[in-house]
Design an enzyme around this catalytic site. Structure first.
Site, PDB file in Angstrom:
ATOM      1  N   HIS A   1       0.819  -1.217   0.000  1.00  0.00           N
ATOM      2  CA  HIS A   1       0.000   0.000   0.000  1.00  0.00           C
ATOM      3  C   HIS A   1       0.851   1.265   0.000  1.00  0.00           C
ATOM      4  O   HIS A   1       0.351   2.346  -0.285  1.00  0.00           O
ATOM      5  CB  HIS A   1      -0.993   0.001   1.167  1.00  0.00           C
ATOM      6  CG  HIS A   1      -0.384   0.227   2.516  1.00  0.00           C
ATOM      7  ND1 HIS A   1      -0.156  -0.797   3.409  1.00  0.00           N
ATOM      8  CD2 HIS A   1       0.052   1.352   3.136  1.00  0.00           C
ATOM      9  CE1 HIS A   1       0.369  -0.306   4.518  1.00  0.00           C
ATOM     10  NE2 HIS A   1       0.514   0.990   4.375  1.00  0.00           N
TER      11      HIS A   1
ATOM     12  N   ASP B   1       0.188  -7.580   1.510  1.00  0.00           N
ATOM     13  CA  ASP B   1       0.569  -6.177   1.628  1.00  0.00           C
ATOM     14  C   ASP B   1       2.084  -5.998   1.665  1.00  0.00           C
ATOM     15  O   ASP B   1       2.604  -5.187   2.429  1.00  0.00           O
ATOM     16  CB  ASP B   1      -0.067  -5.533   2.859  1.00  0.00           C
ATOM     17  CG  ASP B   1       0.013  -4.005   2.811  1.00  0.00           C
ATOM     18  OD1 ASP B   1       0.170  -3.453   1.707  1.00  0.00           O
ATOM     19  OD2 ASP B   1      -0.062  -3.372   3.882  1.00  0.00           O
TER      20      ASP B   1
ATOM     21  N   SER C   1       4.541   2.476   7.965  1.00  0.00           N
ATOM     22  CA  SER C   1       4.202   1.344   7.105  1.00  0.00           C
ATOM     23  C   SER C   1       5.404   0.866   6.303  1.00  0.00           C
ATOM     24  O   SER C   1       6.083   1.649   5.649  1.00  0.00           O
ATOM     25  CB  SER C   1       3.087   1.731   6.127  1.00  0.00           C
ATOM     26  OG  SER C   1       1.852   1.746   6.771  1.00  0.00           O
TER      27      SER C   1
END
Length: 490
Positions: free
Chosen positions: A128, A158, A230
Site C-alpha cells: 500500500h 501487503d 508502514s
C-alpha cells in the site's frame, strides 16, 4: 497514502474498525466505524528475546539498553516517498493518498518506510506504500536520496519489493523463528515524515486475524508506530527483523499501543518469489469452505467442531478432479490436523502450485485420504508480459503484449516446458495471430522459454535485430504449430 480494512467481530455487538495504511502523512479511511470510530492503521513494530542486564549493586535487573543494536541496524532502514497521479484511485473508487502541501502540479505524495535486505539495493516495504506509484524515492539514514523501482508486489500480504541501483548498502536479515509473546521488539521508521524514529515495546499476541486479507497471521506489538511507519522493520534484540509494520488499531489515528506486523517468515517467502519472478504464486485446490459450528458438528456426528466443511468445488479445480465433494469435512493436510478453514487456506497457500498433497476427508462417517496436485490460485496468475526497451521503459505503443502468461511448470495440465497463455487481451491483437488461452509457447525465435524474463528478452533481442515478427512455436491441445508474432506493436 492511507488505507483501511474493515475488521469484523462475529459476536452480537460488532465493533467495526478501519485498517488504515500508515504510509501517508494524512489518513483516508476506507471503512466507516459502526459504533465508536476505531481505526486499524498501518504502523511500526517491536522487538523480542531481550535479556535484561544485571543491575550493578541492585537486586533488580537494569533497564535494557538497545543503543548498540540500534546503531548497527538503523542505517539499513529507509524512508520511502511516493508520487501518485492525482486521478489515480484505489480499487474501491477512493483516491489513494492526499495532496502534498509542497507538491502542486496535480501530484499526490505518500510517505512510508522500508529496509534494505541486500547490499545491492533490494528493499522491503508495504504494497500500500507503493501502490499506484508514478515514482518512488528512498532516503537513507545519512540523508542520501535514491530513485527506486518497484520489482514486484503482493497485495494479499501487503508486501512489496523495491530496488535501488548501487552497491554496499547496509542491510539486515529476517529472523529465523517467530517471537514469543512478551519478547522485546524495536521498531524503526518514518512516522509523519520523521525518519529514523525508534520505538520499543513487546510482542503482545500472535496469529491475529484483523480482516485485512485471506492470509492474516499478524504479530501484535505495542511499540509505538504511526502513519509513515508502514513497511518499516520490527527488530528483535539481536537486530534481526521479526516483522514488517503494516497496521495499527486506533480510535484517533495515532498509536494506542496496538500494532500489527507481517511475520518475518511470510515476508521472506514472498520477497524471495518477487525477486525471482516479479509476482507471487500460491497453491490452490478450488473449494469453497466454511467454519464448522457446534450444531453442524452435531449433525455430522463429529465429536468437536473442528475441520473445514466443503460447501462447493470448482468444476475444473484440483479438488473436484480428485473426488472431493460438497459436504466433505477436511480434517488433515498431509497428516497434520486442520482445525478450521483459515488454517487450511493458509497452509495450501504456502505450498507451490504443482505440489502433491493428501487431504484426509470425513464423508458419511468414514475417513478417507485423497491425493491431489495443487493448482495455481487464479487471482495470483502472473501479470501481462511487458516488453522493455534499452532504457528499461518501453514506449506506450510497445508496452503491453496483451498476453497473460504463466510457467507451464506452475499450471496443472500442460506439462513442464514453455509458457502457458492464461488469457489473451481481445484488444491486443494477439488472438488475431493465432494465440488463445490454453496454448503453450515452447520457444521464441528457436530459443526455448520457461519464464516471463526469457520471453521478454527474446522478443527484445529480435526487435533490436529489426525483425518485424517473432517466430513462436506453440503447442495447442491437438498439435504443435508456428505463429508469427508481430513485434512492431508488441
Amino acid at each position: 497514502m492511507a488505507r483501511s480494512v474493515e475488521a469484523k467481530n462475529s459476536r452480537a455487538r460488532r465493533l467495526t474498525a478501519a485498517l488504515v495504511a500508515l504510509s501517508s502523512v494524512s489518513v483516508l479511511s476506507l471503512a466507516a466505524s459502526v459504533m465508536e470510530p476505531v481505526a486499524l492503521q498501518h504502523p511500526t513494530a517491536q522487538g523480542w528475546n531481550a535479556t535484561s542486564r544485571a543491575a550493578t549493586g541492585s537486586a533488580h535487573p537494569a533497564e535494557p539498553d538497545f543503543a548498540d543494536m540500534i546503531a548497527r541496524v538503523k542505517p539499513a532502514v529507509i524512508s520511502v516517498r511516493v508520487e501518485l497521479d492525482e486521478t489515480q484511485q484505489t480499487a474501491d473508487g477512493r483516491q489513494d493518498g492526499s495532496p502534498d502541501s509542497g507538491g502542486g502540479g496535480g501530484a499526490m505524495v505518500g510517505l512510508g518506510s522500508g529496509f534494505f535486505i541486500s547490499a545491492n539495493g533490494y528493499a522491503v516495504t508495504n504494497n500500500h506504500v507503493v501502490d499506484h506509484a508514478k515514482s518512488v524515492e528512498v532516503a537513507t539514514n545519512d540523508g542520501q536520496i535514491y530513485s527506486a523501482k518497484v520489482v514486484g508486489v503482493d497485495p494479499k500480504t501487503d508486501l512489496a519489493l523495491i530496488k535501488v541501483d548501487g552497491s554496499d548498502f547496509p542491510h539486515v536479515k529476517f529472523a529465523d523463528g517467530r517471537p514469543r509473546v512478551g519478547n522485546w521488539v524495536i521498531a524503526i521508521g518514518n512516522p509523519y515524515g520523521l525518519g529514523g524514529t525508534v520505538t520499543t515495546g513487546i510482542v503482545s499476541a500472535e496469529g491475529r486475524d484483523i480482516g485485512a486479507g485471506p492470509y492474516d497471521d499478524f504479530i501484535q506489538i505495542d511499540a509505538s508506530i504511526n502513519r509513515g511507519n508502514s513497511g518499516g522493520p520490527a527488530f528483535d534484540v539481536n537486530g534481526d527483523v521479526i516483522g514488517v509494520n503494516t497496521a495499527i488499531f486506533s480510535p484517533s489515528g495515532g498509536s494506542v499501543g496496538i500494532g500489527f506486523d507481517i511475520p518475518a517468515a511470510t515476508a521472506k517467502a514472498v520477497v524471495d518469489e518477487l525477486k525471482e519472478k516479479d509476482y507471487v504464486t500460491r497453491g490452490w485446490i478450488g473449494i469453497q469452505q466454511q467454519q464448522i459450528s457446534t450444531d453442524i458438528a452435531d449433525s455430522l456426528g463429529l465429536k468437536q467442531a473442528s475441520g473445514a466443511l466443503v460447501d462447493e468445488t470448482e468444476a475444473s479445480g484440483p479438488a473436484a478432479k480428485a473426488g472431493i465433494e460438497p459436504g466433505d469435512v477436511i480434517t488433515a493436510l498431509d497428516g497434520a490436523t486442520i482445525h478450521d478453514p483459515r488454517e487450511l487456506a493458509q497452509k495450501i497457500a504456502r505450498m507451490p502450485p504443482g505440489t502433491s498433497a493428501t487431504l484426509s476427508v470425513l464423508r458419511n462417517g468414514a475417513t478417507k485420504d485423497i491425493s491431489l496436485t495443487l493448482g495455481m490460485t487464479p487471482a495470483d496468475r502472473p501479470p501481462p508480459v511487458v516488453a522493455a526497451s534499452d532504457s528499461g521503459t518501453a514506449p506506450p505503443s510497445e508496452q503491453n503484449l496483451g498476453l497473460l502468461l504463466a510457467p507451464a511448470s506452475k499450471v496443472a495440465g500442460p506439462g513442464q516446458k514453455g509458457m502457458v497463455v492464461v488469457a489473451v487481451d481481445p484488444n491486443g491483437g494477439r488472438a488475431q495471430h493465432g494465440l488463445s488461452a490454453g496454448d503453450v509457447i515452447l520457444d521464441v525465435g528457436g530459443k526455448a522459454v520457461s519464464n516471463a524474463k526469457d520471453f521478454r528478452q527474446d522478443l527484445a533481442s529480435l526487435r533490436k535485430q529489426g525483425r518485424p515478427a517473432a517466430l513462436v512455436r506453440v503447442q495447442s491441445s491437438d498439435a504443435t504449430r508456428f505463429v508469427a508474432l508481430p513485434l512492431q506493436h508488441a
